[in-house]
Design a protein around this motif. Structure first.
Motif, short mmCIF file in Angstrom:
data_model
loop_
_atom_site.label_atom_id
_atom_site.label_comp_id
_atom_site.label_asym_id
_atom_site.label_seq_id
_atom_site.Cartn_x
_atom_site.Cartn_y
_atom_site.Cartn_z
N ARG A 57 0.84 -1.19 0.00
CA ARG A 57 0.00 0.00 0.00
C ARG A 57 0.88 1.24 0.00
O ARG A 57 1.95 1.26 0.61
N TRP A 102 0.81 5.70 0.31
CA TRP A 102 0.06 6.89 0.72
C TRP A 102 0.87 8.13 0.41
O TRP A 102 2.09 8.16 0.58
N PHE A 147 -6.73 -1.93 6.03
CA PHE A 147 -6.62 -2.67 4.78
C PHE A 147 -6.39 -4.14 5.09
O PHE A 147 -5.87 -4.50 6.14
N GLU A 149 5.30 4.00 1.85
CA GLU A 149 4.96 2.70 1.26
C GLU A 149 5.10 1.62 2.33
O GLU A 149 6.10 1.56 3.05
#
Length: 206
Positions: free
Chosen positions: A75, A77, A94, A191
């Motif tokens: 993921r 951001w 998540f 990350e």
């Protein structure tokens, strides 16, 4: 008239959710029970009793389930207004390996550190039952806007209900955040990659 009685003791048994009931299918023959001279039945009445001794056991059975090829999720951001995030920035939850995760980022470091010295970064497993443990490999990475430089750390940890969060108090210094380009225009890029490697469950005791 004194009545005769018979004591029958069975083996030690372990009761659990899978086997909640134990007993003896052949406690006494009907002929023996009904024989008047034995005194078990008087005036068509008989008395049964049971004595239960509870033995506390510290033994715990566990079952390890390895996750084939690992359940891995990455993921990313973009965190804008970094200086205005307050004490902690929390990501949305998540899913990785059928478990819910989130990221906790402390822009000015956790309370145990001198203020404005380091940025602290942790990954947390949400709602893990007390009888489970989850082993995961976690990659944490801060990147510059052009991704020409990064700061990354990797660790493997067992996440539990008593310790659901793990990470680094001193992930990167506040001085390096600006000097090395991790923080530009009050914006940074984060990350996170999580790979679930195994799960330990408490197995029913037989």
């Amino acid at each position: 008239m004194s009545l005769k009685h018979g004591d029958v003791s069975g083996p030690t048994r372990r009761f659990n959710a899978v086997i909640p009931r134990w007993g003896l299918s052949k406690l006494i023959s009907k002929e023996t029970l009904m024989e008047p001279s034995n005194g078990y039945v008087v005036n068509d009445n008989c008395v049964f009793g049971a004595e239960v001794l509870v033995i506390k056991s510290e033994h715990v059975n566990e079952c390890l389930r390895l996750v084939k090829n690992g359940a891995s999720v990455k993921r990313e951001w973009k965190i804008s207004d970094f200086s205005k995030q307050g004490e902690v920035w929390v990501s949305e939850e998540f899913d990785v390996g059928n478990y819910q995760w989130k990221v906790n980022l402390y822009p000015n470091g956790v309370s145990s550190l001198p203020k404005n010295s380091y940025m602290s970064l942790f990954v947390a497993l949400e709602g893990i039952p007390p009888h489970q443990r989850v082993k995961a490999e976690v990659l944490m990475r801060f990147k510059t806007k052009l991704d020409d430089c990064h700061r990354s750390k990797t660790y493997t940890n067992w996440f539990t209900s008593s310790c659901p969060e793990w990470g680094y108090h001193e992930f990167v210094s506040i001085a390096d955040m600006s000097a090395k380009g991790f923080l530009a225009d009050d914006c940074c890029f984060l990350e996170i990659e999580i790979t679930v490697q195994g799960v330990v469950l408490e197995a029913p005791e037989i």
